[in-house]
Design an enzyme around this catalytic site. Structure first.
Site, short mmCIF file in Angstrom:
data_model
loop_
_atom_site.label_atom_id
_atom_site.label_comp_id
_atom_site.label_asym_id
_atom_site.label_seq_id
_atom_site.Cartn_x
_atom_site.Cartn_y
_atom_site.Cartn_z
N LYS A 1 25.55 -4.77 -0.99
CA LYS A 1 27.03 -4.78 -1.05
C LYS A 1 27.63 -4.22 0.23
O LYS A 1 28.84 -4.05 0.33
CB LYS A 1 27.50 -3.94 -2.24
N ARG B 1 11.35 3.85 3.22
CA ARG B 1 10.97 2.88 4.25
C ARG B 1 12.21 2.03 4.55
O ARG B 1 12.91 1.58 3.64
CB ARG B 1 9.85 1.96 3.81
N ARG C 1 0.81 -1.22 0.00
CA ARG C 1 0.00 0.00 0.00
C ARG C 1 0.84 1.26 0.00
O ARG C 1 0.62 2.15 -0.81
CB ARG C 1 -0.88 0.03 1.25
N THR C 2 1.77 1.35 0.93
CA THR C 2 2.49 2.61 1.08
C THR C 2 3.31 2.93 -0.17
O THR C 2 3.24 4.03 -0.71
CB THR C 2 3.41 2.55 2.32
N HIS D 1 5.25 6.04 11.33
CA HIS D 1 4.70 5.91 9.98
C HIS D 1 3.76 7.10 9.79
O HIS D 1 2.54 6.95 9.76
CB HIS D 1 3.95 4.57 9.88
#
Lengths: 306, 155
Positions: free
Chosen positions: A83, A104, A54-55, A132
């Site tokens: 890496k 995120r 969703r986000t 959030h």
């Protein structure tokens, strides 16, 4: 003078009440006319170090509706993090390629760190179990839209109130708007005392329940969350409570007609599917509101909307 | 008179630092925090001494060492009412209560294993806050978790 330009959004507490209302007003404008191509010639970086449906998609959708371009990755496996690159180096590099970074990351506090090192503004799309804020803003948008105001709301928060970050942010934000909190959860998943302190410091009231009881009849908003079995130290305890916090359509008979059921999604079984047909179900519209709110944030932070 | 007797329980030093009014239970913690077990200078200490202020207190006297401000703020975390006395030629040249700054940087680890400060090369940064019982806590600038003083671990 409210100015969101070039200000990162890491935690909902970074925003004042006026800042929040400003974003919601701009979002309303995007709901009326979503396809305002004001982001042409801008590049937004979308760095998702852990998966999200969703986000991530709603941010990308927001950028596309605004006519902007988007670059980035959808999991750490496809980035140079694999890496061994540090977060700081990744952020500094991507800052060279974009006007704003949406991030995120699974580490708590990673967004604050990113905002400190990046020369471009950061929007936190979730930093581990911490914050959030865009979810919080879309929750607030949904409450205001369905109730006509954010002031003096009776909100019932149901389920996992201990670990649910969306619940914590929402409590912090609604404490600015004179809300009354009805906290429905099993004993072991009660709202942490640090979050309750926000309510007390604002001079507001909260009531705790271990059963759904009569809150359904007087709440303006029922905010459901998922209870995860792995949160319980004792599986027997989980079995005992897991079905106590399921919302079924028949339970909504006595609720206010204006009451709306919200859920940050994804849901598992805590809202039974027969609720979906009830006009009080609002969670899918809530997810849609996320696009308007994210359009508003991007536009405000880049100084394209005042 | 009473104070004088307490003083005599731990030898006087010619030059150095005296840390007085340490809560007795934290005497050894302060000792370890200042890395005194590796000191090559004279170090004297006493604990469970009578104190009208604390009930039982600890005292540490370290010859020839004067502390930097960040070391002092470390002490303040576990001994917020400690007195720091600097001595030169048996004379007190400075006497002050340790002061806890509003913010603590670098010296304390965040208790949250998922905090970015425990996973990336970034110095820790805490705000000193007080809960509704008036108990001192540290709030991480990054992960926003708060921890009580009993949980702190030094970097």
């Amino acid at each position: 003078m409210i100015n969101l330009k070039n200000r990162s959004l890491v935690s909902i507490t970074d925003y004042s009440k006026e800042d929040i209302l400003k974003v919601l007003d701009i979002a309303e404008d995007f709901e009326k006319d979503q396809r305002q191509k004001i982001l042409t010639n801008h590049v937004i970086a979308s760095l998702f170090f852990e998966p999200s449906t969703r986000t991530r998609l709603s941010f990308e959708s927001a950028v596309q509706y605004l006519g902007g371009s988007i670059i980035g990755f959808a999991s750490a496996g496809t980035s140079s993090v694999k890496k061994g690159e540090s977060l700081k180096d990744t952020i500094l590099t991507v800052s060279n390629y974009s006007d704003l970074i949406v991030m995120r990351n699974p580490l708590d506090g990673s967004a604050r760190l990113a905002s400190e090192v990046a020369p471009v503004p950061i929007i936190n799309a979730g930093d581990g179990a911490n914050q959030h804020p865009t979810q919080c803003l879309l929750d607030l948008y949904s409450i205001r839209k369905t109730q006509g105001t954010l002031e003096n709301i009776h909100i019932a928060l149901v389920g996992d109130l201990k670990y649910g970050r969306t619940v914590h942010s929402l409590v912090q934000a609604l404490s600015l708007f004179n809300a009354t909190f009805h906290l429905v959860s099993p004993e072991s998943l009660k709202l942490p005392s640090g979050v309750k302190k926000w309510i007390k410091d604002a001079g507001l009231e909260y009531f705790q329940y271990t059963e759904f009881s009569d809150v359904i009849s007087f709440a303006d908003i029922i905010y459901m969350t998922r209870i995860q079995g792995e949160r319980f130290p004792d599986p027997i305890e989980y079995e005992k409570v897991k079905n106590s916090y399921i919302l079924e359509n028949s339970m909504l008979e006595k609720s206010k007609e204006t009451m709306r059921v919200l859920h940050p999604l994804p849901r598992v079984n805590e809202i039974s599917e027969d609720v979906d047909e009830n006009p009080r179900a609002y969670y899918f519209q809530q997810a849609k509101n996320g696009v308007y709110v994210r359009q508003a944030l991007i536009a405000a932070i880049l100084g394209l909307k005042k | 008179m009473k104070n004088k007797r307490t003083e005599l329980k731990v030898s006087a030093i010619r030059s150095g630092t005296v840390i007085d009014h340490i809560p007795a239970e934290n005497t050894f913690r302060v000792f370890a925090m200042l890395n005194l077990e590796n000191s090559t200078d004279h170090v004297y200490f006493g604990t469970n001494l009578e104190s009208s202020k604390l009930g039982k207190k600890g005292i540490i006297k370290i010859s020839n060492i004067f502390f930097k401000p960040e070391e002092i703020s470390k002490i303040a975390l576990v001994a917020p009412h400690a007195t720091l006395i600097e001595i030169k030629d048996y004379e007190i040249v400075k006497k002050e209560q340790v002061l806890l700054p509003d913010e603590i940087q670098k010296i304390v680890k965040c208790v949250n294993p998922k905090c970015v400060t425990n996973n990336q090369n970034v110095p820790t940064h805490f705000k000193v806050i007080y809960d509704h019982h008036g108990k001192m806590k540290l709030a991480c600038r990054y992960c926003e978790k708060t921890m009580s003083i009993d949980d702190i671990e030094f970097v």
